[in-house]
Scaffold this active site. Structure first.
Site, short mmCIF file in Angstrom:
data_model
loop_
_atom_site.label_atom_id
_atom_site.label_comp_id
_atom_site.label_asym_id
_atom_site.label_seq_id
_atom_site.Cartn_x
_atom_site.Cartn_y
_atom_site.Cartn_z
N GLY A 69 -1.62 110.64 16.13
CA GLY A 69 -2.21 109.88 17.23
C GLY A 69 -1.22 108.98 17.95
O GLY A 69 -1.23 108.87 19.18
N THR A 70 -0.36 108.35 17.20
CA THR A 70 0.59 107.42 17.82
C THR A 70 1.53 108.17 18.77
O THR A 70 1.74 107.75 19.92
CB THR A 70 1.40 106.69 16.72
OG1 THR A 70 0.47 105.92 15.94
CG2 THR A 70 2.45 105.77 17.31
N ASN A 149 -11.79 102.12 17.19
CA ASN A 149 -11.50 102.23 15.76
C ASN A 149 -11.96 101.02 14.96
O ASN A 149 -12.02 101.08 13.73
CB ASN A 149 -9.99 102.44 15.54
CG ASN A 149 -9.15 101.45 16.31
OD1 ASN A 149 -9.33 101.27 17.52
ND2 ASN A 149 -8.23 100.80 15.63
N GLN A 178 -10.52 108.75 16.83
CA GLN A 178 -11.63 108.37 15.93
C GLN A 178 -12.91 109.13 16.25
O GLN A 178 -13.94 108.89 15.63
CB GLN A 178 -11.90 106.85 16.06
CG GLN A 178 -10.82 105.97 15.48
CD GLN A 178 -10.74 106.02 13.96
OE1 GLN A 178 -11.60 106.54 13.27
NE2 GLN A 178 -9.66 105.47 13.42
N SER A 199 -5.56 113.35 15.80
CA SER A 199 -4.66 113.15 14.66
C SER A 199 -5.26 113.76 13.40
O SER A 199 -6.41 113.46 13.05
CB SER A 199 -4.46 111.64 14.48
OG SER A 199 -3.67 111.41 13.34
N HIS A 201 -4.74 113.39 10.09
CA HIS A 201 -5.08 112.69 8.85
C HIS A 201 -6.41 111.94 8.93
O HIS A 201 -6.88 111.41 7.93
CB HIS A 201 -3.94 111.77 8.40
CG HIS A 201 -3.78 110.49 9.19
ND1 HIS A 201 -4.27 109.29 8.73
CD2 HIS A 201 -3.22 110.24 10.38
CE1 HIS A 201 -3.97 108.34 9.62
NE2 HIS A 201 -3.33 108.90 10.62
N THR A 237 11.73 121.26 15.19
CA THR A 237 11.18 122.40 14.43
C THR A 237 9.73 122.12 14.07
O THR A 237 9.41 121.06 13.55
CB THR A 237 12.03 122.63 13.15
OG1 THR A 237 13.37 122.86 13.58
CG2 THR A 237 11.52 123.81 12.36
N CYS A 325 -4.11 99.23 11.11
CA CYS A 325 -2.86 99.12 11.86
C CYS A 325 -2.47 97.68 12.13
O CYS A 325 -1.31 97.37 12.33
CB CYS A 325 -2.97 99.85 13.19
SG CYS A 325 -3.40 101.55 12.93
N1 PMP Z 1 -5.76 105.90 18.09
C1 PMP Z 1 -6.77 105.43 17.34
C2 PMP Z 1 -8.07 105.09 18.01
C3 PMP Z 1 -6.62 105.29 15.97
O1 PMP Z 1 -7.62 104.82 15.22
C4 PMP Z 1 -5.37 105.62 15.37
C5 PMP Z 1 -5.15 105.50 13.87
N2 PMP Z 1 -5.49 104.27 13.33
C6 PMP Z 1 -4.34 106.09 16.19
C7 PMP Z 1 -4.57 106.22 17.54
C8 PMP Z 1 -2.98 106.43 15.63
O2 PMP Z 1 -3.03 107.61 14.90
P1 PMP Z 1 -1.90 107.99 13.81
O3 PMP Z 1 -2.18 107.17 12.60
O4 PMP Z 1 -2.09 109.44 13.59
O5 PMP Z 1 -0.59 107.69 14.44
#
Ligand code: PMP
Length: 381
Positions: A69-70, A149, A178, A199, A201, A237, A325
């Protein structure tokens, strides 16, 4: 052990791990290599892409793999800003975005871009009218999350998309991290959206893998320069085993999606109704349709969120302060602040986040523990 911190991350599914291991051992070739091991890995990569696209209702060429996601948020926001800088330097987002969006915006501000942060109402929702009023001639991008989130509010994506129908040159990005697999796709998948972030995970795939949706015909400036993988968009890769595992995880997630969401809603309802029966508490997440089924943000008034988290941890129960986070950095909740929540209340907030594997028995046990924890702090106060 009760794990109620699924919005921070989910536990990998055993069969997903099996897929990861099998792909690592049997498809270890580099998908760019010309020999048959490379071809085998390439085929696995493209089959996974096709499966993910089908499950999401996208075209395979609209799915681009990332590390999560990041990266997806950074790339879509900066990649659009850089690509369109000659057309304008104004971006619109909301005041409740994830740090990967917020801090991308701050970096762009340092580069001379102007960012408008839309406010939210007391329930944590942005308004399409505010979006309309914020649009300028030089607006190039709108970026809004689908599900918050911290409290689980679902943003009015369709309403905002209809506003943006009148501005075809503005790119529209939705952070769906989310929102995926919660049976609310009909609330955030919209043909006007140009880019989505997802994302792995968050739905039982390994860490460090994700994908973006990039609508056919749209462009992004690559942020990773290199060997030109992913059609010259994202060099490096490909993480073939994690991609295959993510495709498997998404397939599992989509099985009986409505049934699983109903189960989470039932558990969420039980918990919210119970918290509401306790004195000196506050619940931010609502039971209405504009909230996701898996997130419950609440307070035990007068007790700091991290104290509550550690008290539950001592009982082998895992929850979080409003978001993983920002919690370790001691940052106050940006969402609750944007909702004009008094600081004293916001610092008490904790988040329970469910997944489809959580059970009625776990919720009963959690509620029993909550009663004891709540009682304990009432006496101390
Ligand atoms: N966007 C939202 C709304 C999230 O909740 C998160 C994860 N906490 C992210 C982005 C970032 O995702 P990642 O942990 O895969 O970098």
């Amino acid at each position: 052990m009760i794990y109620f911190d699924n919005s921070a991350t989910t536990k990998i599914e055993k069969t997903v791990l099996d897929t990861y291991n099998a792909a690592s051992l049997n498809y270890f070739g580099n998908p760019s290599s010309l020999h048959k091991l490379g071809l085998k890995a390439y085929e696995l990569l493209e089959t996974s892409r096709k499966q993910i696209a089908e499950l999401m209702g996208f075209k395979p060429y609209e799915v681009v793999f990332t590390s999560g996601g990041t990266e997806g948020n950074n790339w879509i926001i900066k990649g659009t800003a850089f690509k369109k800088r000659e057309f304008g330097k104004h971006i619109i987002t909301t005041s409740i975005e994830h740090p990967s969006v917020m801090n991308s915006m701050h970096q762009l501000e340092e580069l001379g871009y102007e960012v408008t942060y839309l406010p939210v109402d007391k329930t944590g929702h942005v308004s399409a009218d505010d979006l309309k009023n914020a649009i300028r001639d030089d607006t190039i991008l709108v970026s809004t999350m689908a599900v918050n989130n911290e409290i689980g509010s679902i943003q009015p994506i369709h309403e905002m998309a209809r506003v943006l129908d009148d501005y075809p040159n503005i790119s529209y990005h939705v952070d769906g991290t989310q929102a995926i697999g919660k049976n609310i796709e009909d609330q955030f998948i919209d043909p006007r959206v140009d880019f989505y972030t997802f994302s792995g995970h968050k739905f039982h795939a390994p860490r460090g893998i994700g994908f973006i949706y990039m609508k056919a015909g749209k462009q992004l400036e690559p942020l990773m320069a290199g060997g030109g993988q992913e059609k010259n968009l994202r060099s490096g890769t490909e993480n073939t085993p994690a991609i295959a595992a993510m495709a498997r995880a998404l397939r599992l997630l989509k099985q009986d999606e409505a049934k699983k969401a109903n189960k989470m809603t039932k558990l969420k309802t039980e918990l919210i109704e119970h918290i509401q029966s306790l004195p000196n508490t506050h619940v931010f997440s609502k039971l209405s349709d504009d909230f996701a089924p898996h997130i419950i943000c609440f307070t035990i008034d007068g007790v700091r969120g991290e104290t509550v988290v550690h008290t539950f941890e001592d009982r082998d129960i895992y929850i979080s302060t409003t978001s993983a986070c920002s919690s370790k950095k001691g940052l106050e909740s940006s969402t609750l602040k944007a909702m004009s929540t008094p600081e004293k209340v916001a610092t008490s907030a904790v988040r329970v986040s469910l997944d489809e594997n959580n059970t009625e028995a776990e919720m009963k046990e959690f509620i029993k523990n909550l009663d004891e924890v709540h009682d304990h702090f009432q006496i101390l106060n």
